[in-house]
Design an enzyme around this catalytic site. Structure first.
Site, PDB file in Angstrom:
ATOM      1  N   ASP A 187       0.960  -1.115   0.008  1.00 57.39           N
ATOM      2  CA  ASP A 187      -0.153  -0.016  -0.126  1.00 57.39           C
ATOM      3  C   ASP A 187       1.048   1.298   0.018  1.00 57.39           C
ATOM      4  OD1 ASP A 187      -2.192   1.731   0.571  1.00 57.39           O
ATOM      5  OD2 ASP A 187      -1.784   1.764   2.582  1.00 57.39           O
ATOM      6  N   LEU A 188       0.284   2.387  -0.274  1.00 58.59           N
ATOM      7  CA  LEU A 188       1.184   3.387  -0.214  1.00 58.59           C
ATOM      8  C   LEU A 188       1.131   4.404   1.026  1.00 58.59           C
ATOM      9  CD1 LEU A 188       3.045   5.642  -1.940  1.00 58.59           C
ATOM     10  CD2 LEU A 188       0.966   6.644  -2.905  1.00 58.59           C
ATOM     11  N   ASP A 189       0.115   5.060   1.262  1.00 55.72           N
ATOM     12  CA  ASP A 189      -0.326   6.054   2.166  1.00 55.72           C
ATOM     13  C   ASP A 189      -0.369   5.102   3.470  1.00 55.72           C
ATOM     14  OD1 ASP A 189      -0.676   8.471   0.563  1.00 55.72           O
ATOM     15  OD2 ASP A 189      -2.596   7.391  -0.104  1.00 55.72           O
ATOM     16  N   THR A 219       1.520  10.150   4.574  1.00 53.96           N
ATOM     17  CA  THR A 219       0.822  11.074   4.097  1.00 53.96           C
ATOM     18  C   THR A 219      -0.486  11.689   4.773  1.00 53.96           C
ATOM     19  OG1 THR A 219       0.264   9.550   2.587  1.00 53.96           O
ATOM     20  CG2 THR A 219       1.746  11.038   1.726  1.00 53.96           C
ATOM     21  N   LYS A 221      -8.536   6.427   6.170  1.00 48.77           N
ATOM     22  CA  LYS A 221      -7.468   5.901   5.997  1.00 48.77           C
ATOM     23  C   LYS A 221      -7.856   4.745   5.047  1.00 48.77           C
ATOM     24  CE  LYS A 221      -3.960   6.947   9.483  1.00 48.77           C
ATOM     25  NZ  LYS A 221      -2.953   6.102  10.588  1.00 48.77           N
ATOM     26  N   SER A 257      -2.689   0.633  -4.181  1.00 54.07           N
ATOM     27  CA  SER A 257      -3.124   1.830  -3.395  1.00 54.07           C
ATOM     28  C   SER A 257      -4.578   2.266  -3.942  1.00 54.07           C
ATOM     29  CB  SER A 257      -2.208   2.784  -3.414  1.00 54.07           C
ATOM     30  OG  SER A 257      -2.484   4.064  -3.092  1.00 54.07           O
ATOM     31  N   ALA A 258      -5.347   3.104  -3.109  1.00 54.38           N
ATOM     32  CA  ALA A 258      -6.505   3.492  -3.604  1.00 54.38           C
ATOM     33  C   ALA A 258      -6.225   4.927  -4.151  1.00 54.38           C
ATOM     34  CB  ALA A 258      -7.536   3.912  -2.244  1.00 54.38           C
ATOM     35  N   LYS A 306     -11.107  -0.822  -1.743  1.00 57.48           N
ATOM     36  CA  LYS A 306     -10.866  -1.819  -0.688  1.00 57.48           C
ATOM     37  C   LYS A 306     -11.858  -1.299   0.404  1.00 57.48           C
ATOM     38  CE  LYS A 306      -5.973  -0.942  -0.930  1.00 57.48           C
ATOM     39  NZ  LYS A 306      -4.722  -0.179  -0.590  1.00 57.48           N
ATOM     40  N   GLU A 342       0.012  -3.362   4.721  1.00 58.75           N
ATOM     41  CA  GLU A 342      -1.221  -2.423   4.847  1.00 58.75           C
ATOM     42  C   GLU A 342      -1.258  -1.765   6.022  1.00 58.75           C
ATOM     43  OE1 GLU A 342      -3.736  -0.752   3.720  1.00 58.75           O
ATOM     44  OE2 GLU A 342      -3.995  -1.503   1.780  1.00 58.75           O
ATOM     45  N   ASP A 343      -1.762  -0.532   6.052  1.00 58.56           N
ATOM     46  CA  ASP A 343      -1.727   0.217   7.610  1.00 58.56           C
ATOM     47  C   ASP A 343      -3.496   0.332   7.619  1.00 58.56           C
ATOM     48  OD1 ASP A 343      -2.109   2.187   5.329  1.00 58.56           O
ATOM     49  OD2 ASP A 343      -2.100   3.650   6.925  1.00 58.56           O
TER      50      ASP A 343
HETATM   51  C1  BG6 Z   1      -5.689   6.149   0.419  1.00 64.69           C
HETATM   52  C2  BG6 Z   1      -5.605   7.163   1.689  1.00 64.69           C
HETATM   53  O1  BG6 Z   1      -4.292   5.475   0.243  1.00 64.69           O
HETATM   54  O2  BG6 Z   1      -5.784   6.997  -0.716  1.00 64.69           O
HETATM   55  C3  BG6 Z   1      -6.971   7.869   1.641  1.00 64.69           C
HETATM   56  O3  BG6 Z   1      -5.219   6.369   2.720  1.00 64.69           O
HETATM   57  C4  BG6 Z   1      -7.091   8.734   0.358  1.00 64.69           C
HETATM   58  O4  BG6 Z   1      -6.741   8.807   2.581  1.00 64.69           O
HETATM   59  C5  BG6 Z   1      -6.933   7.587  -0.775  1.00 64.69           C
HETATM   60  O5  BG6 Z   1      -8.396   9.224   0.388  1.00 64.69           O
HETATM   61  C6  BG6 Z   1      -7.404   8.015  -2.230  1.00 64.69           C
HETATM   62  O6  BG6 Z   1      -6.267   9.245  -2.440  1.00 64.69           O
HETATM   63  P1  BG6 Z   1      -6.118  10.430  -3.579  1.00 64.69           P
HETATM   64  O7  BG6 Z   1      -4.636  10.724  -3.523  1.00 64.69           O
HETATM   65  O8  BG6 Z   1      -6.569   9.661  -4.949  1.00 64.69           O
HETATM   66  O9  BG6 Z   1      -7.099  11.407  -2.977  1.00 64.69           O
HETATM   67 MG    MG Z   2      -2.779   3.247   3.641  1.00 69.89          MG
END
Ligand code: BG6
Ligand code: MG
Length: 219
Positions: free
Chosen positions: A10-12, A18, A46, A115-116, A146, A170-171
């Site tokens: 996962d990224l964030d 972030t 999150k 990642s989302a 997710k 994942e977090d």
């Molecule tokens: C997830 C974050 O990775 O991405 C969420 O944990 C965020 O907080 C989601 O809303 C979507 O991200 P973005 O950058 O497309 O707004």
């Molecule tokens: Mg995350």
């Protein structure tokens, strides 16, 4: 490539911290309809997509907005968020991440991002680790958020690794649920209380050794 195992990050909150930037940007957006977003509420955002995050905030605020205003709020939030992303550097990579990526790569196992976020490629470029990934699956390439396993199943396919041989970092609770429902090995990073469903829990990558990852078996 050694496709006996695949690693999906996962990224964030896993590669970069972030969540605080998302929080600042959502707080500003929510203030537009006189709502004060709390830190606890931000925790529930999150892993949640941009659109679903705004829906949740409007719901907490008991606010209704037109479709036009909704799109404007989401676009402004993202523009604000990107002003923080713009300042990110390699120093924003969380401790232990680069080391573990290097060890996985040296052993020739494939690595994907799952990642989302629609900003994932921008962030990976900013912090300089784009070239570590064999596949990038992000908010631009999935239709189901997710806890749906879609993002991780697409990543496994792109890595050419069977889902049960994939290891997911994942977090977020929704991310662990997605990994588990994809039959993958789930590793929770951060607050163990929120990630009880993970197969393994660590507070940071600095606690994870490559030897531990190498010996993991399908569940
Ligand atoms: C997830 C974050 O990775 O991405 C969420 O944990 C965020 O907080 C989601 O809303 C979507 O991200 P973005 O950058 O497309 O707004
Ligand atoms: Mg995350």
């Amino acid at each position: 490539m050694n496709t006996e195992k695949g690693f999906i990050f996962d990224l964030d909150g896993v590669i970069v911290d972030t969540a605080r930037f998302h929080y600042l940007a959502w707080k500003k957006a929510a203030a537009e309809f006189n709502f004060e977003l709390t830190h606890e509420q931000n925790e529930q955002l999150k892993g949640v997509s941009r659109v679903d995050s705004l829906k949740k905030i409007l719901n907490w605020a008991n606010a209704n907005v037109s479709k036009e205003k909704f799109d404007e709020l989401a676009a402004n939030k993202n523009a604000d968020y990107l002003t923080y992303v713009e300042k990110m550097t390699e120093a924003d990579i969380l401790p232990g991440v680069k080391e573990i990526l290097a060890e996985i790569k040296a052993a020739n196992y494939p690595i994907a991002l799952g990642s989302a976020s629609k900003n994932a490629p921008t962030i990976l470029e900013k912090v300089g680790i784009m070239d570590m990934f064999d596949a990038i699956v992000d908010g631009n390439s999935v239709s189901k958020a997710k806890p749906d396993p879609e993002v991780f199943l697409i990543a496994a396919k792109q890595l050419n690794v069977a889902p049960e041989n994939c290891i997911v970092f994942e977090d977020a609770e929704a991310g662990i649920a997605a990994a588990n429902s994809a039959q993958m090995i789930s590793i929770g990073l951060g607050n163990e209380q929120n990630l009880k469903e993970a197969d393994y829990n660590f507070s940071s990558f600095t606690e994870i050794t490559f030897n531990f990852l190498k010996q993991l078996q399908p569940k």
